[in-house]
Enzyme design. Structure first.
Site, PDB file in Angstrom:
ATOM      1  CB  CYS A  51      50.406  56.849 -13.926  1.00 11.30           C
ATOM      2  SG  CYS A  51      49.195  58.028 -13.300  1.00 11.30           S
ATOM      3  CB  CYS A  54      51.910  61.590 -14.452  1.00  9.47           C
ATOM      4  SG  CYS A  54      52.419  60.164 -13.455  1.00  9.47           S
ATOM      5  CB  CYS A  69      38.589  40.515  -8.018  1.00  6.00           C
ATOM      6  SG  CYS A  69      39.960  41.422  -8.756  1.00  6.00           S
ATOM      7  CB  CYS A 100      50.397  57.646  -9.602  1.00 10.25           C
ATOM      8  SG  CYS A 100      51.869  58.197 -10.485  1.00 10.25           S
ATOM      9  CB  CYS A 103      50.365  62.604 -11.028  1.00  9.03           C
ATOM     10  SG  CYS A 103      49.417  61.108 -11.398  1.00  9.03           S
ATOM     11  CG  HIS A 106      41.844  56.039  -6.499  1.00  5.64           C
ATOM     12  ND1 HIS A 106      42.062  55.517  -5.245  1.00  5.64           N
ATOM     13  CD2 HIS A 106      40.935  55.226  -7.105  1.00  5.64           C
ATOM     14  CE1 HIS A 106      41.308  54.438  -5.097  1.00  5.64           C
ATOM     15  NE2 HIS A 106      40.619  54.246  -6.205  1.00  5.64           N
ATOM     16  CG  HIS A 109      41.293  50.141  -2.578  1.00  7.43           C
ATOM     17  ND1 HIS A 109      40.379  50.650  -3.479  1.00  7.43           N
ATOM     18  CD2 HIS A 109      41.293  50.996  -1.521  1.00  7.43           C
ATOM     19  CE1 HIS A 109      39.849  51.769  -2.981  1.00  7.43           C
ATOM     20  NE2 HIS A 109      40.384  51.989  -1.799  1.00  7.43           N
ATOM     21  CG  ASP A 113      42.925  39.010  -1.190  1.00  8.25           C
ATOM     22  OD1 ASP A 113      43.665  39.582  -2.026  1.00  8.25           O
ATOM     23  OD2 ASP A 113      41.688  39.193  -1.162  1.00  8.25           O
ATOM     24  NE  ARG A 121      42.599  40.443  -4.472  1.00  9.37           N
ATOM     25  CZ  ARG A 121      41.504  41.214  -4.311  1.00  9.37           C
ATOM     26  NH1 ARG A 121      41.032  41.940  -5.314  1.00  9.37           N
ATOM     27  NH2 ARG A 121      40.886  41.255  -3.140  1.00  9.37           N
ATOM     28  CB  CYS A 123      42.305  45.272  -6.540  1.00 13.92           C
ATOM     29  SG  CYS A 123      40.722  45.063  -7.351  1.00 13.92           S
TER      30      CYS A 123
END
Length: 136
Positions: A51, A54, A69, A100, A103, A106, A109, A113, A121, A123
């Site tokens: 991360c 943190c 992708c 995470c 902390c 974000h 997602h 698939d 997956r 992503c």
């Protein structure tokens, strides 16, 4: 993000001081970097991904694959407890947000698939992770 739910607790001002503007946008405001723009999209070296906010270990190169992708993709976390999945109903769709657990940053997602035996997956935005090489 509810700061009370995470071990690492900082004010938004402290996060802004620590993170670059793009890292802050993605990690704290749940943004997304442009497809194909992240440094780890087409990056395949042995190591661990941590991360950016943190330092918690999140993913391993062993689970990374090219999903085509535009974002780094993994089929499983390195340490399952270090990833929290949340329902995300933003932008007119239902998705699974990945953050995470330490902390609340974000990360990206999760989609069901993936091409491997896990069928998953993860992503992930490159700006939300930091690579640590296993090579000397």
């Amino acid at each position: 993000m509810a700061g009370d739910d995470f071990k690492v607790k900082k004010t938004e001002s402290e996060w802004r001081e620590q993170l670059t503007p793009e890292q802050y946008y993605v990690c704290r405001q749940k943004g997304t970097e442009g497809p194909g723009t992240g440094q780890y999209d087409q990056f395949f070296r042995d190591g661990k991904y941590h991360c950016i906010a943190c330092g918690e270990e999140l993913f391993s190169s062993d689970s990374k694959f090219d999903a085509g992708c535009g974002w780094p993709s993994f089929d499983a976390p390195a340490v399952a407890e270090n990833i929290t999945e949340n329902r995300d109903a933003s932008h007119g769709m239902i998705r699974t947000e990945v953050v995470c657990s330490n902390c609340g940053a974000h990360l990206g997602h999760l989609f069901p698939d993936g091409p491997t035996e896990t069928g998953m997956r993860y992503c992930i935005n490159s700006v939300s992770i930091d690579f640590h090489s296993e090579e000397s």
